[in-house]
Design a protein around this motif. Structure first.
Motif: not given
Length: 385
Positions: A287, A290, A292-294, A296-297, A300, A341, A344
């Motif tokens: 993660m 990746h 910002y997206k990592g 974010s995941d 989640n 991020n 997050a």
């Protein structure tokens, strides 16, 4: 379902019944199953096949593989009672597969008409009880019979989802009853235009529900991948807990390897996903590749875990401690997340604090203090961004 999908449904259903009998020393009377369009499209209808087999019904296939009708499996061949089944359909399967859903309705009608004892036919048993109840409430006997036979429920017309994910994410709830009420309001619609909508029918099905099932057919996603998983399946569990005062036995079917179909308890599946992926150092490192997206995941994952705990009470303290130590408080991960991020990181911290404040996690005072300090510090970081 295709012939292969129906056979997978048989295997999944049999494993549930065997495990239930081992634990409860009896057959389950009512099983609730989540029916999604995506998984049934990929598997060619394994969950639909499971629904039919639990009723003791099988399709009749034409030479081209299309279904031409249904036939009842005789009790002496079935060697068990006919299990009452309720399907909670998604809005997408309602729109994509109306004919397939109509076969399930037809199967319930066929089983309801059989000349069998109530001990051998739980569908008839519950219809009999529900008709009596509806008539006592002032319902016309003919309409009461039609209502009592409904077994497919879903979203309001032109709507999608259950409302549970938004409710929990928005922190706009106080008790399990709030979640169950929202789930029921979003889930109590049937597809028969000649029968008035009646929320009581869905609620009645919950009162006899012993088992809930949601099957998975691939390894690209799992129960922590999206809030839909706990919204649909967890929401159903919450609704049953509220209606009965006790939790149903919850199962997650796994047909990713069709040569070795496995039905796990929800708690076992949750532990498998957490230990194998979400708290696995290899997952965390991946993660971090990746950005910002990592991050974010990862936030989640924590939020979805909390959603499962709120609805289904399946998250032990060590899971929250793992997220705190490996996601929020680990120096390397924390510095990375602050950079790529910070929102997050703040969400992860807020979710963990909420889990403690609402009584789902018995965190140590030291860990709570560290998380509170982190949350306060993130306000400044985000303000600066």
């Amino acid at each position: 379902p295709t012939k292969i999908a129906y056979q997978l449904g048989i295997e999944l259903a049999d494993q549930v019944m065997v495990d239930y009998i081992l634990n409860e020393q009896r057959y389950p009377e009512t099983i609730g199953i989540i029916l999604w369009a995506s998984s049934n499209s990929r598997s060619h209808g394994q969950c639909l096949g499971e629904f039919l087999y639990l009723l003791g019904v099988r399709p009749k296939w034409q030479s081209n593989g299309r279904i031409s009708g249904l036939e009842v499996i005789p009790l002496d061949e079935l060697q068990r009672p006919r299990i009452d089944v309720m399907g909670r359909i998604s809005g997408l399967i309602r729109d994509m597969m109306p004919t397939a859903i109509s076969w399930l309705d037809k199967a319930v009608e066929m089983v309801a008409e059989l000349d069998e004892s109530l001990e051998d036919n739980y569908v008839k048993k519950h219809i009999h009880d529900d008709v009596d109840w509806l008539v006592e409430q002032g319902e016309d006997p003919l309409l009461a019979t039609k209502k009592a036979r409904l077994r497919i429920f879903g979203d309001p017309p032109q709507a999608y989802g259950t409302g549970v994910g938004a409710l929990i994410e928005g922190k706009n709830w106080e008790s399990l009853q709030d979640i169950a009420q929202v789930y029921s309001k979003w889930s109590s619609f049937h597809l028969h235009k000649d029968i008035p909508q009646d929320m009581r029918l869905f609620q009645r099905r919950l009162t006899t529900m012993d088992v809930t099932i949601k099957n998975e057919d691939n390894r690209e996603t799992h129960i922590l991948s999206a809030d839909d998983y706990y919204s649909y399946h967890g929401g159903l569990i919450a609704a049953v807990r509220n209606a009965k005062g006790s939790a149903p036995r919850a199962y997650v079917g796994d047909s990713t390897d069709r040569s070795r179909v496995v039905m796990r308890s929800l708690s076992d599946e949750f532990r498998r996903v957490v230990q194998g992926e979400t708290q696995n150092p290899k997952f965390i490192q991946a993660m971090m590749n990746h950005g910002y997206k990592g991050a974010s995941d990862m936030s989640n994952v924590v939020s979805h875990s909390f959603g499962w705990d709120v609805t289904s009470d399946v998250v032990p303290d060590w899971v929250y401690e793992g997220y705190a130590n490996k996601y929020a408080l680990d120096k390397v991960v924390q510095d990375w997340m602050r950079n790529v991020n910070p929102w997050a990181l703040q969400r992860i911290t807020a979710t963990l604090l909420e889990a403690s404040q609402r009584g789902y996690w018995d965190a140590s005072p030291e860990m709570l203090q560290d998380l509170q300090s982190l949350f306060i510090s993130m306000e400044g970081v985000i303000e600066g961004r």
